[in-house]
Design an enzyme around this catalytic site. Sequence first.
Site, mmCIF file in Angstrom:
data_model
loop_
_atom_site.group_PDB
_atom_site.id
_atom_site.type_symbol
_atom_site.label_atom_id
_atom_site.label_comp_id
_atom_site.label_asym_id
_atom_site.label_seq_id
_atom_site.Cartn_x
_atom_site.Cartn_y
_atom_site.Cartn_z
ATOM 1 N N SER A 67 0.855 -1.188 0.000
ATOM 2 C CA SER A 67 0.000 0.000 0.000
ATOM 3 C C SER A 67 0.886 1.231 0.000
ATOM 4 O O SER A 67 1.676 1.438 0.933
ATOM 5 C CB SER A 67 -0.889 0.030 1.239
ATOM 6 O OG SER A 67 -1.406 1.343 1.388
ATOM 7 N N HIS A 98 -1.262 -1.502 -4.216
ATOM 8 C CA HIS A 98 -2.540 -1.229 -3.542
ATOM 9 C C HIS A 98 -2.688 0.280 -3.331
ATOM 10 O O HIS A 98 -1.817 0.929 -2.744
ATOM 11 C CB HIS A 98 -2.563 -1.974 -2.201
ATOM 12 C CG HIS A 98 -3.870 -1.901 -1.485
ATOM 13 N ND1 HIS A 98 -4.962 -2.676 -1.812
ATOM 14 C CD2 HIS A 98 -4.265 -1.143 -0.429
ATOM 15 C CE1 HIS A 98 -5.967 -2.413 -0.995
ATOM 16 N NE2 HIS A 98 -5.573 -1.477 -0.142
ATOM 17 N N MET A 105 -12.197 4.008 -0.178
ATOM 18 C CA MET A 105 -12.818 4.267 1.128
ATOM 19 C C MET A 105 -13.504 5.612 1.023
ATOM 20 O O MET A 105 -13.133 6.588 1.678
ATOM 21 C CB MET A 105 -11.734 4.254 2.222
ATOM 22 C CG MET A 105 -11.216 2.846 2.499
ATOM 23 S SD MET A 105 -9.631 2.850 3.356
ATOM 24 C CE MET A 105 -8.528 2.933 1.955
ATOM 25 N N ASP A 121 -4.893 3.203 -1.724
ATOM 26 C CA ASP A 121 -5.891 3.497 -0.696
ATOM 27 C C ASP A 121 -6.443 4.903 -0.873
ATOM 28 O O ASP A 121 -5.767 5.886 -0.579
ATOM 29 C CB ASP A 121 -5.241 3.372 0.691
ATOM 30 C CG ASP A 121 -5.071 1.923 1.111
ATOM 31 O OD1 ASP A 121 -6.053 1.155 0.995
ATOM 32 O OD2 ASP A 121 -3.967 1.547 1.535
ATOM 33 N N ASP A 143 -6.363 -6.907 4.434
ATOM 34 C CA ASP A 143 -5.772 -5.563 4.466
ATOM 35 C C ASP A 143 -5.796 -5.000 5.884
ATOM 36 O O ASP A 143 -6.865 -4.831 6.473
ATOM 37 C CB ASP A 143 -6.590 -4.658 3.523
ATOM 38 C CG ASP A 143 -6.030 -3.252 3.389
ATOM 39 O OD1 ASP A 143 -4.975 -2.956 3.957
ATOM 40 O OD2 ASP A 143 -6.678 -2.452 2.682
ATOM 41 N N MET A 185 -9.035 7.723 0.235
ATOM 42 C CA MET A 185 -9.806 8.111 1.432
ATOM 43 C C MET A 185 -10.363 9.512 1.271
ATOM 44 O O MET A 185 -9.676 10.402 0.768
ATOM 45 C CB MET A 185 -8.898 8.087 2.657
ATOM 46 C CG MET A 185 -8.241 6.739 2.895
ATOM 47 S SD MET A 185 -7.181 6.825 4.334
ATOM 48 C CE MET A 185 -6.596 5.131 4.382
ATOM 49 N N HIS A 224 -8.525 0.568 -3.684
ATOM 50 C CA HIS A 224 -9.421 0.362 -2.538
ATOM 51 C C HIS A 224 -10.088 1.696 -2.223
ATOM 52 O O HIS A 224 -9.451 2.596 -1.678
ATOM 53 C CB HIS A 224 -8.571 -0.152 -1.362
ATOM 54 C CG HIS A 224 -9.305 -0.310 -0.081
ATOM 55 N ND1 HIS A 224 -8.654 -0.473 1.134
ATOM 56 C CD2 HIS A 224 -10.633 -0.345 0.209
ATOM 57 C CE1 HIS A 224 -9.542 -0.597 2.099
ATOM 58 N NE2 HIS A 224 -10.752 -0.507 1.572
ATOM 59 N N MET A 264 -11.228 -6.540 5.596
ATOM 60 C CA MET A 264 -10.490 -5.523 6.361
ATOM 61 C C MET A 264 -10.147 -6.105 7.729
ATOM 62 O O MET A 264 -11.025 -6.518 8.479
ATOM 63 C CB MET A 264 -11.327 -4.258 6.549
ATOM 64 C CG MET A 264 -11.499 -3.394 5.311
ATOM 65 S SD MET A 264 -9.963 -2.954 4.463
ATOM 66 C CE MET A 264 -9.076 -2.064 5.745
HETATM 67 C C1 DX5 Z 1 -6.254 1.062 5.887
HETATM 68 C C2 DX5 Z 1 -5.768 0.803 4.478
HETATM 69 C C3 DX5 Z 1 -4.631 -0.147 4.420
HETATM 70 C C4 DX5 Z 1 -3.389 0.348 5.095
HETATM 71 C C5 DX5 Z 1 -2.551 -0.822 5.471
HETATM 72 O O1 DX5 Z 1 -7.305 1.946 5.825
HETATM 73 O O2 DX5 Z 1 -6.815 0.270 3.710
HETATM 74 O O3 DX5 Z 1 -4.356 -0.548 3.099
HETATM 75 O O4 DX5 Z 1 -2.661 1.225 4.312
HETATM 76 O O5 DX5 Z 1 -1.474 -0.358 6.211
HETATM 77 P P1 DX5 Z 1 -0.660 -1.325 7.185
HETATM 78 O O6 DX5 Z 1 -0.132 -2.435 6.354
HETATM 79 O O7 DX5 Z 1 0.392 -0.422 7.728
HETATM 80 O O8 DX5 Z 1 -1.628 -1.808 8.235
HETATM 81 ZN ZN ZN Z 2 -6.434 -0.709 1.650
#
Ligand code: DX5
Ligand code: ZN
Length: 234
Positions: free
Chosen positions: A10, A35, A70, A37, A175, A39, A68, A139
Amino acid sequence: MTLPIRIAPSILAADFSKLGQEVRDAVEAGADWVHLDVMDGHFVPNISFGPDVIKSLRPHTTAFFDCHLMISPADPYLEAFAKAGCDSITVHVEAGPHLHRSLQTIRSLGKKVGVTLNPATPLSAIENVLDDVDLILIMSVNPGFGGQKFIPAMLEKIRAAKAMIGARPIELEVDGGITAETIGAAAAAGANVFVAGSAVYKGEGIAAYRNNIAALRAPAEIARLKTAAKDGRK
Ligand code: DX5
Ligand code: ZN
């Protein structure tokens, strides 16, 4: 259906001031997927990046972009993420009232279709869309931040998801809180794609990332071999 073990760094944990290089370095270091992320500060209490950043990363690698989302709502933005060059787009079941419609839209955009659930959401929420997805993301932390601890109760959820998937060629991804210590149990439970932010982007540059990725892959492969041997004995 046995799908390969895939390590998906990620970039949330990467150095945002040089993201293109961070993506190239992770891929060079052995990452299978990248990956992404996304947000929105509304669905989750943090803001990361959007389709324009992904679009600017696309020329840096041909690796699979695993996006992903969010964000809520997700539907108005699906086309922008598809056009930005995502290979899969994963939406949260909690993000909107019409999950099936979101999944159909992703399919119609020609992308791999992913669905994900927060830790407190029961698997039954995706029972009726199993034939509409290519990827299920479990998750194992509450989404929003990297560097959190793996929630052990999610192992049972991974096992149940694996059973629910049956013979379908669906990627089972996990994840949050994936480290060299937690990845083996997640692999034994049936996951084959492992997102890791802080465990990959530790140290700096290709050599560090290569070690970090290898340290994740080994316990995952071993756990899988052990599980296969145990199943064979049954
Ligand atoms: C959390 C994200 C993850 C996160 C994982 O909201 O979806 O992908 O970046 O990070 P680590 O591997 O540090 O838990
Ligand atoms: Zn993620």
